[in-house]
Design a protein around this motif. Structure first.
Motif, PDB file in Angstrom:
ATOM      1  N   GLY A  67       0.848  -1.123   0.018  1.00  0.00           N
ATOM      2  CA  GLY A  67      -0.010  -0.137  -0.057  1.00  0.00           C
ATOM      3  C   GLY A  67       0.998   1.199   0.162  1.00  0.00           C
TER       4      GLY A  67
ATOM      5  N   SER B  33      -4.391  -1.913   2.587  1.00  0.00           N
ATOM      6  CA  SER B  33      -5.215  -0.739   2.965  1.00  0.00           C
ATOM      7  C   SER B  33      -5.350  -0.333   4.081  1.00  0.00           C
ATOM      8  CB  SER B  33      -6.786  -0.527   1.921  1.00  0.00           C
ATOM      9  OG  SER B  33      -6.501  -1.031   0.690  1.00  0.00           O
TER      10      SER B  33
ATOM     11  N   ALA C   1      -8.072   8.134   2.177  1.00  0.00           N
ATOM     12  CA  ALA C   1      -8.006   6.639   2.715  1.00  0.00           C
ATOM     13  C   ALA C   1      -8.287   6.846   4.349  1.00  0.00           C
ATOM     14  CB  ALA C   1      -6.423   6.113   2.334  1.00  0.00           C
TER      15      ALA C   1
ATOM     16  N   LYS D 267      -7.502   4.203  -2.857  1.00  0.00           N
ATOM     17  CA  LYS D 267      -6.146   3.716  -2.117  1.00  0.00           C
ATOM     18  C   LYS D 267      -5.280   2.945  -3.453  1.00  0.00           C
ATOM     19  CE  LYS D 267      -3.484   2.242   1.073  1.00  0.00           C
ATOM     20  NZ  LYS D 267      -2.865   3.145   1.759  1.00  0.00           N
TER      21      LYS D 267
END
Length: 339
Positions: free
Chosen positions: A38, A124, A164, A332
């Motif tokens: 991520g 995420s 996010a 994301k």
């Protein structure tokens, strides 16, 4: 193994795809075969040298990711080999993050990823979810931990609910029982905030957003998770309840902040600034434990249908992933590392 590295601070072009020897875990460490990495704003800021130059001759970026433990060092139970995990702060104070086929991290920087949760969910979490947890647990009258019901009766405002961290604030606050309001800049982001679980979505560019929020929360908002304090402070102060908390995790846009001291004194405002690097291991561990509980309850799904579009890049295009984050991609940004 394949890894992304940089030797000099600079733009995305400093990132290189290289071959490196398979790392071996030391005492108290685990090696993870990374499936998905991520990307967060803090990753490109570290790469660019914002704040401070790099600390190591060569750096593999990215704090967050998800994968499978494939080797453990001394002091770690061998039964953990094969465990599905999500990683957080992998590159904090270390030269090796998750933008590699394998990474070695202290065992306390991986957490179990329940079988029903995808690697996309795992990658995420990390910085966004732990930041969101901190933002929701700093108010004077609590709670200090999150579980269903711990925010019952509270009103939470997630500024920038399509981001996010804002997305994680909405999901965790809703899971914990709060009434959740989100402010957004337009209809598309409003749709995402609603999909994330916000009960009410306010376009702060239209009408009188403070009046709209006060209709929902006549006594004011208990906790505001703030992404752009300079731009949003006037609105925040107009809707904050007495003894309310503004949790500040960013100042997007960089607008200077000017405080009306008397106004804040009268409200007994709590302005809580937060960054994960210095929050302390005990609070990080508590946040991780609560996030795992939320995962098990199915409270943290990702994908456009859940309010967080996934923007994907292969490992050899990690530079493009950084460009996407820098340019404000909605959702994301993930890097697919291994199948």
């Amino acid at each position: 193994m394949k890894a992304i590295t940089y030797r000099d601070n600079g733009g995305p072009d400093v990132l290189r795809l290289v071959d490196r020897d398979l790392p071996e875990p030391g005492p108290g460490e685990v090696r993870v075969r990374v499936a998905v990495s991520g990307v967060n704003p803090t990753d490109w800021k570290a790469r660019s040298g914002a704040g401070q130059p790099k600390q190591f001759p060569e750096v593999t970026p990215h704090h967050d990711g998800a994968g499978t433990i494939d080797a453990v060092g001394a002091g770690i139970d061998q039964s953990r080999v094969g465990e599905r995990v999500w990683l957080y702060l992998a590159a904090a104070g270390r030269p090796t993050g998750t933008a590699a086929e394998f990474t070695v991290v202290p065992a306390e920087r991986v957490a179990p990823l329940p079988d029903e949760a995808s690697f996309d969910i795992g990658a995420s979490l990390g910085v966004p979810a732990i930041t969101a947890h901190r933002a929701l647990t700093v108010a004077e009258d609590g709670p200090r931990r999150l579980r269903p019901g711990t925010l019952e009766g509270k009103v939470v405002l997630a500024a920038g609910g399509a981001g996010a961290v804002g997305h994680a604030v909405i999901q965790l606050a809703r899971w914990a029982g709060a009434t959740v309001i989100s402010t957004v800049s337009g209809p598309e982001k409003g749709r995402l905030a609603t999909a994330a679980g916000a009960h009410h979505v306010i376009n702060y560019r239209e009408g009188d957003p403070a009046a709209e929020i006060r209709k929902i929360a006549p006594d004011g908002v208990d906790i505001i998770a703030e992404v752009a304090l300079g731009a949003n402070l006037a609105l925040d102060m107009a809707v904050l309840r007495t003894r309310g908390t503004i949790s500040i995790y960013a100042n997007d846009g960089g607008k200077p902040v000017e405080l009306d001291v008397l106004q804040n004194m009268v409200l007994n405002t709590r302005l809580q600034f937060l960054v994960l690097y210095t929050v302390g291991p005990e609070l990080i561990a508590a946040a991780v434990e609560d996030v795992v509980a939320a995962i098990r309850d199915g409270a943290l799904p990702v994908g456009e249908e859940h309010g967080l579009p996934l923007v994907r890049f292969p490992l050899d295009r990690t530079a493009d992933a950084h460009r996407a984050v820098e340019s404000g991609a909605v959702g994301k940004v993930l890097v697919d590392v291994t199948a």
